[in-house]
Scaffold this active site. Sequence first.
Site, PDB file in Angstrom:
ATOM      1  N   ASN A 103       0.701  -1.268   0.100  1.00 40.59           N
ATOM      2  CA  ASN A 103       0.363  -0.112  -0.106  1.00 40.59           C
ATOM      3  C   ASN A 103       0.932   1.224   0.185  1.00 40.59           C
ATOM      4  O   ASN A 103       1.497   1.454   1.070  1.00 40.59           O
ATOM      5  CB  ASN A 103      -0.922  -0.111   1.293  1.00 40.59           C
ATOM      6  N   TRP A 104       0.966   1.837  -1.232  1.00 40.78           N
ATOM      7  CA  TRP A 104       1.889   2.945  -1.345  1.00 40.78           C
ATOM      8  C   TRP A 104       1.430   4.445  -0.704  1.00 40.78           C
ATOM      9  O   TRP A 104       2.110   5.052  -0.409  1.00 40.78           O
ATOM     10  CB  TRP A 104       2.203   3.423  -2.755  1.00 40.78           C
ATOM     11  N   LYS A 105       0.033   4.305  -0.135  1.00 42.86           N
ATOM     12  CA  LYS A 105      -0.406   5.299   0.566  1.00 42.86           C
ATOM     13  C   LYS A 105      -0.268   6.569  -0.473  1.00 42.86           C
ATOM     14  O   LYS A 105      -0.331   6.725  -1.585  1.00 42.86           O
ATOM     15  CB  LYS A 105      -0.153   5.591   2.016  1.00 42.86           C
ATOM     16  N   HIS A 147      -9.457   1.172   4.970  1.00 40.32           N
ATOM     17  CA  HIS A 147      -8.177   1.515   5.463  1.00 40.32           C
ATOM     18  C   HIS A 147      -8.328   2.224   6.764  1.00 40.32           C
ATOM     19  O   HIS A 147      -9.274   3.414   6.865  1.00 40.32           O
ATOM     20  CB  HIS A 147      -6.989   1.924   4.732  1.00 40.32           C
ATOM     21  N   GLU A 159      -6.635   4.577   7.958  1.00 44.03           N
ATOM     22  CA  GLU A 159      -6.417   6.067   7.608  1.00 44.03           C
ATOM     23  C   GLU A 159      -7.617   6.725   7.025  1.00 44.03           C
ATOM     24  O   GLU A 159      -8.013   7.682   7.441  1.00 44.03           O
ATOM     25  CB  GLU A 159      -5.017   6.267   6.952  1.00 44.03           C
ATOM     26  N   GLU A 216      -5.274  -4.919  10.476  1.00 42.95           N
ATOM     27  CA  GLU A 216      -4.170  -4.022  10.924  1.00 42.95           C
ATOM     28  C   GLU A 216      -4.537  -3.339  12.068  1.00 42.95           C
ATOM     29  O   GLU A 216      -5.246  -2.219  12.043  1.00 42.95           O
ATOM     30  CB  GLU A 216      -4.118  -2.970   9.669  1.00 42.95           C
ATOM     31  N   GLY A 273       2.619   2.324  10.750  1.00 43.65           N
ATOM     32  CA  GLY A 273       3.625   3.244  10.519  1.00 43.65           C
ATOM     33  C   GLY A 273       4.413   3.622  11.917  1.00 43.65           C
ATOM     34  O   GLY A 273       5.037   4.881  12.157  1.00 43.65           O
ATOM     35  N   SER A 320       3.600  -2.161  10.298  1.00 42.87           N
ATOM     36  CA  SER A 320       5.154  -2.416  10.326  1.00 42.87           C
ATOM     37  C   SER A 320       5.985  -3.440   9.955  1.00 42.87           C
ATOM     38  O   SER A 320       6.666  -4.190  10.761  1.00 42.87           O
ATOM     39  CB  SER A 320       5.518  -1.728  11.841  1.00 42.87           C
ATOM     40  N   GLY A 342       2.991  -1.106   4.103  1.00 45.88           N
ATOM     41  CA  GLY A 342       2.854   0.299   4.156  1.00 45.88           C
ATOM     42  C   GLY A 342       4.345   0.731   3.828  1.00 45.88           C
ATOM     43  O   GLY A 342       4.690   0.539   2.371  1.00 45.88           O
ATOM     44  N   GLY A 343       5.021   1.328   4.538  1.00 46.23           N
ATOM     45  CA  GLY A 343       6.272   1.769   4.543  1.00 46.23           C
ATOM     46  C   GLY A 343       7.288   0.987   3.780  1.00 46.23           C
ATOM     47  O   GLY A 343       8.037   1.489   2.615  1.00 46.23           O
TER      48      GLY A 343
HETATM   49  P1  13P Z   1       3.242   0.222   7.474  1.00 46.42           P
HETATM   50  O1  13P Z   1       3.564  -1.109   7.013  1.00 46.42           O
HETATM   51  O2  13P Z   1       3.763   1.649   7.330  1.00 46.42           O
HETATM   52  O3  13P Z   1       2.971   0.302   9.161  1.00 46.42           O
HETATM   53  O4  13P Z   1       1.510   0.581   7.148  1.00 46.42           O
HETATM   54  C1  13P Z   1       0.482  -0.489   7.158  1.00 46.42           C
HETATM   55  C2  13P Z   1      -0.582  -0.074   6.465  1.00 46.42           C
HETATM   56  O5  13P Z   1      -1.233   0.646   6.888  1.00 46.42           O
HETATM   57  C3  13P Z   1      -0.544  -0.983   5.154  1.00 46.42           C
HETATM   58  O6  13P Z   1      -2.104  -0.554   4.798  1.00 46.42           O
END
Ligand code: 13P
Length: 255
Positions: free
Chosen positions: A9-11, A96, A98, A168, A174, A214, A235-236
């Site tokens: 997920n590149w966000k 998600h 967020e 999640e 994050g 993470s 994510g990251g």
């Molecule tokens: P991180 O891997 O950056 O913690 O993000 C997880 C996430 O929200 C994937 O959708």
Amino acid sequence: MRTKFIAGNWKLNPVDGQQARDLCRQLKARLAPFSKTMIAVCPPFVGLGMVNEAFRDTNIAVGAQNLYWEETGAFTGEISAPMIKSAGCTYVIIGHSERRQYFGETNETVRLRTQAALKADLLPIVCVGETLNERESGVLKEVVSEQIREGLRGFSEAEISKVVVAYEPVWAIGTGKTASPAQAQEMHQYIRELLAEVFSQSIADKMLILYGGSVKPENATDLLSQADIDGALVGGASLKADSFAGIVSSAEELI
Ligand code: 13P
């Protein structure tokens, strides 16, 4: 045995088109050796066309990060499921944390988006998970149960078998704080039991439940080797070809 699925997920990254093209080129090279793991990347909407083109003729699928449930009409700024499908996507992330936290997503809008995705023949990756406060006050299972029961209410067995669930925990996203493999497994097992109760045991046994929060190459094997963890929503670490490929490599070794 269920297969493994690693989705990135590149966000809201990267800002620059050239950076996105470079990342695609590196991912294509680094992921080429892996043929057993299901792989997807989910860039921002503006990158969907380019990323689909970059991964054409590879086993890397592409997903969007959200959608609106109406197909067309006067809904300025929205993107619909048929548009995402016609851009070449296979998946769409829905609900998600967020989006729940910053953009008013509710279990009911998750249900509407999931319905729209399925109608357009997109495979929804539906996210659930508790906040730190909810975990500490002992209501984490109630929260996740409500997210599943309401967000996935009313779908047929044929429809639900196309849904991927991503657990999640919000406190692990994050933050560098990963749920321990045992904490993650406990929730994944709980989610599978819930899916069996709401739908059927045979559907629940087949559904993929991803862990997100993470995930890195260093912790991927421990998480992915848990019985009910079928993959990761990253994510990251999905923004660097080496770290994303490291996670895919861990999955590949467990298949
Ligand atoms: P991180 O891997 O950056 O913690 O993000 C997880 C996430 O929200 C994937 O959708």
